[in-house]
Design a protein around this motif. Structure first.
Motif, PDB file in Angstrom:
ATOM      1  N   VAL A  11       0.875  -1.173   0.000  1.00 43.63           N
ATOM      2  CA  VAL A  11       0.000   0.000   0.000  1.00 43.63           C
ATOM      3  C   VAL A  11       0.908   1.216   0.000  1.00 43.63           C
ATOM      4  CG1 VAL A  11      -1.789   1.257   1.226  1.00 43.63           C
ATOM      5  CG2 VAL A  11      -1.794  -1.238   1.243  1.00 43.63           C
ATOM      6  N   ALA A  12       0.772   2.040  -1.034  1.00 39.10           N
ATOM      7  CA  ALA A  12       1.615   3.225  -1.161  1.00 39.10           C
ATOM      8  C   ALA A  12       0.743   4.414  -1.569  1.00 39.10           C
ATOM      9  CB  ALA A  12       2.708   2.996  -2.195  1.00 39.10           C
ATOM     10  N   GLY A  13       0.728   5.440  -0.754  1.00 38.78           N
ATOM     11  CA  GLY A  13      -0.028   6.646  -1.078  1.00 38.78           C
ATOM     12  C   GLY A  13      -1.530   6.424  -1.190  1.00 38.78           C
ATOM     13  N   GLY A  14      -2.080   5.458  -0.465  1.00 36.01           N
ATOM     14  CA  GLY A  14      -3.506   5.184  -0.527  1.00 36.01           C
ATOM     15  C   GLY A  14      -3.915   4.276  -1.671  1.00 36.01           C
ATOM     16  N   PHE A  15      -2.951   3.810  -2.451  1.00 32.77           N
ATOM     17  CA  PHE A  15      -3.221   2.916  -3.568  1.00 32.77           C
ATOM     18  C   PHE A  15      -2.567   1.565  -3.317  1.00 32.77           C
ATOM     19  CE2 PHE A  15      -2.860   7.196  -5.596  1.00 32.77           C
ATOM     20  CZ  PHE A  15      -4.203   7.364  -5.851  1.00 32.77           C
ATOM     21  N   LEU A  16      -3.070   0.527  -3.998  1.00 34.95           N
ATOM     22  CA  LEU A  16      -2.437  -0.782  -3.962  1.00 34.95           C
ATOM     23  C   LEU A  16      -1.399  -0.827  -5.076  1.00 34.95           C
ATOM     24  CD1 LEU A  16      -5.532  -3.128  -3.555  1.00 34.95           C
ATOM     25  CD2 LEU A  16      -3.917  -2.434  -1.805  1.00 34.95           C
ATOM     26  N   ALA A  30      -0.137   0.764 -10.125  1.00 33.66           N
ATOM     27  CA  ALA A  30      -0.944   1.225  -8.989  1.00 33.66           C
ATOM     28  C   ALA A  30      -2.428   1.012  -9.277  1.00 33.66           C
ATOM     29  CB  ALA A  30      -0.665   2.692  -8.714  1.00 33.66           C
ATOM     30  N   TRP A  31      -3.157   0.507  -8.270  1.00 31.84           N
ATOM     31  CA  TRP A  31      -4.587   0.257  -8.360  1.00 31.84           C
ATOM     32  C   TRP A  31      -5.293   1.001  -7.231  1.00 31.84           C
ATOM     33  CZ3 TRP A  31      -6.679  -2.797 -12.220  1.00 31.84           C
ATOM     34  CH2 TRP A  31      -5.758  -3.507 -12.998  1.00 31.84           C
ATOM     35  N   ASP A  32      -6.494   1.476  -7.499  1.00 32.07           N
ATOM     36  CA  ASP A  32      -7.270   2.223  -6.513  1.00 32.07           C
ATOM     37  C   ASP A  32      -8.570   1.478  -6.222  1.00 32.07           C
ATOM     38  OD1 ASP A  32      -8.051   4.190  -4.797  1.00 32.07           O
ATOM     39  OD2 ASP A  32      -8.456   5.690  -6.337  1.00 32.07           O
ATOM     40  N   VAL A  33      -8.932   1.404  -4.949  1.00 32.82           N
ATOM     41  CA  VAL A  33     -10.209   0.809  -4.542  1.00 32.82           C
ATOM     42  C   VAL A  33     -11.191   1.956  -4.347  1.00 32.82           C
ATOM     43  CG1 VAL A  33     -11.382  -0.627  -2.840  1.00 32.82           C
ATOM     44  CG2 VAL A  33      -8.995  -1.088  -3.408  1.00 32.82           C
ATOM     45  N   LEU A  34     -12.297   1.917  -5.100  1.00 37.92           N
ATOM     46  CA  LEU A  34     -13.290   2.988  -5.058  1.00 37.92           C
ATOM     47  C   LEU A  34     -14.641   2.439  -4.598  1.00 37.92           C
ATOM     48  CD1 LEU A  34     -11.841   3.517  -8.314  1.00 37.92           C
ATOM     49  CD2 LEU A  34     -12.394   5.675  -7.267  1.00 37.92           C
ATOM     50  N   VAL A  35     -15.323   3.214  -3.778  1.00 35.28           N
ATOM     51  CA  VAL A  35     -16.684   2.897  -3.360  1.00 35.28           C
ATOM     52  C   VAL A  35     -17.554   4.077  -3.735  1.00 35.28           C
ATOM     53  CG1 VAL A  35     -18.186   2.454  -1.390  1.00 35.28           C
ATOM     54  CG2 VAL A  35     -15.967   1.356  -1.507  1.00 35.28           C
ATOM     55  N   TYR A  85     -10.486  -9.780  -2.783  1.00 35.40           N
ATOM     56  CA  TYR A  85     -11.893  -9.929  -2.414  1.00 35.40           C
ATOM     57  C   TYR A  85     -12.291  -8.686  -1.632  1.00 35.40           C
ATOM     58  CZ  TYR A  85     -16.199 -11.917  -0.554  1.00 35.40           C
ATOM     59  OH  TYR A  85     -17.505 -12.136  -0.230  1.00 35.40           O
ATOM     60  N   VAL A  86     -13.157  -7.847  -2.220  1.00 37.68           N
ATOM     61  CA  VAL A  86     -13.572  -6.594  -1.593  1.00 37.68           C
ATOM     62  C   VAL A  86     -15.046  -6.688  -1.256  1.00 37.68           C
ATOM     63  CG1 VAL A  86     -13.697  -4.093  -1.842  1.00 37.68           C
ATOM     64  CG2 VAL A  86     -11.905  -5.354  -3.023  1.00 37.68           C
ATOM     65  N   GLN A  87     -15.402  -6.265  -0.028  1.00 38.12           N
ATOM     66  CA  GLN A  87     -16.813  -6.271   0.359  1.00 38.12           C
ATOM     67  C   GLN A  87     -17.103  -5.110   1.303  1.00 38.12           C
ATOM     68  OE1 GLN A  87     -17.733  -9.952   2.279  1.00 38.12           O
ATOM     69  NE2 GLN A  87     -16.532  -9.508   4.085  1.00 38.12           N
ATOM     70  N   ILE A  94     -18.753  -1.032  -5.817  1.00 43.54           N
ATOM     71  CA  ILE A  94     -17.328  -1.207  -5.540  1.00 43.54           C
ATOM     72  C   ILE A  94     -16.589  -1.356  -6.870  1.00 43.54           C
ATOM     73  CG2 ILE A  94     -15.606  -2.669  -4.439  1.00 43.54           C
ATOM     74  CD1 ILE A  94     -17.812  -3.555  -2.499  1.00 43.54           C
ATOM     75  N   LYS A  95     -15.469  -0.672  -6.980  1.00 44.43           N
ATOM     76  CA  LYS A  95     -14.694  -0.711  -8.210  1.00 44.43           C
ATOM     77  C   LYS A  95     -13.203  -0.709  -7.876  1.00 44.43           C
ATOM     78  CE  LYS A  95     -13.995   2.054 -12.390  1.00 44.43           C
ATOM     79  NZ  LYS A  95     -14.408   3.279 -13.094  1.00 44.43           N
ATOM     80  N   VAL A  96     -12.445  -1.534  -8.569  1.00 48.02           N
ATOM     81  CA  VAL A  96     -10.986  -1.525  -8.461  1.00 48.02           C
ATOM     82  C   VAL A  96     -10.471  -1.116  -9.827  1.00 48.02           C
ATOM     83  CG1 VAL A  96      -8.927  -2.879  -7.980  1.00 48.02           C
ATOM     84  CG2 VAL A  96     -11.025  -3.344  -6.726  1.00 48.02           C
ATOM     85  N   ALA A  97      -9.755   0.002  -9.892  1.00 46.12           N
ATOM     86  CA  ALA A  97      -9.337   0.550 -11.182  1.00 46.12           C
ATOM     87  C   ALA A  97      -7.884   1.002 -11.123  1.00 46.12           C
ATOM     88  CB  ALA A  97     -10.219   1.733 -11.557  1.00 46.12           C
TER      89      ALA A  97
END
Length: 111
Positions: A11-16, A30-35, A85-87, A94-97
């Motif tokens: 985890v770096a700067g709030g991103f995966l 880098a990937w971002d988890v968005l809700v 696995y995001v819940q 939920i989106k991973v982008a």
């Protein structure tokens, strides 16, 4: 950080940050988890759920105004990918982008 020699997740700067070992160097994306189209940022907590020789599972936790979001990252020995696995316990999209788009070329001549 979660690493098996072929894949590395942090985890770096709030991103995966997911990196793979190719051509003698780490290539990270880098990937971002968005809700509901809002980035969650840095997780509030991280917990190791499983740490065996063949598999490691880390849970990331984000607190929201209503509820929470959990993200389980699983990395298996010798695997070239990370299972995600995001819940959430509330109704949400939920989106991973990717944080940045990759350049690509149009495929021509394919059927």
């Amino acid at each position: 950080m979660l690493q098996d020699g072929l894949v590395k997740v942090s985890v770096a700067g709030g991103f995966l940050s997911v990196a793979s070992w190719t051509a003698g160097a780490w290539a990270a994306k880098a990937w971002d988890v968005l809700v509901n189209a809002t980035s969650l940022g840095a997780p509030a907590a991280a917990t190791v759920l499983r740490n065996d020789v063949e598999c490691c599972v880390v849970r990331l936790l984000w607190s929201l105004t209503v509820g929470r979001v959990t993200c389980d990252l699983t990395l298996r020995r010798g695997s070239r990918f990370v299972e995600l696995y995001v819940q959430t316990n509330s109704a949400a999209t939920i989106k991973v982008a990717r944080t940045a788009t990759d350049a690509g070329t149009a495929a021509t001549g394919y059927v």
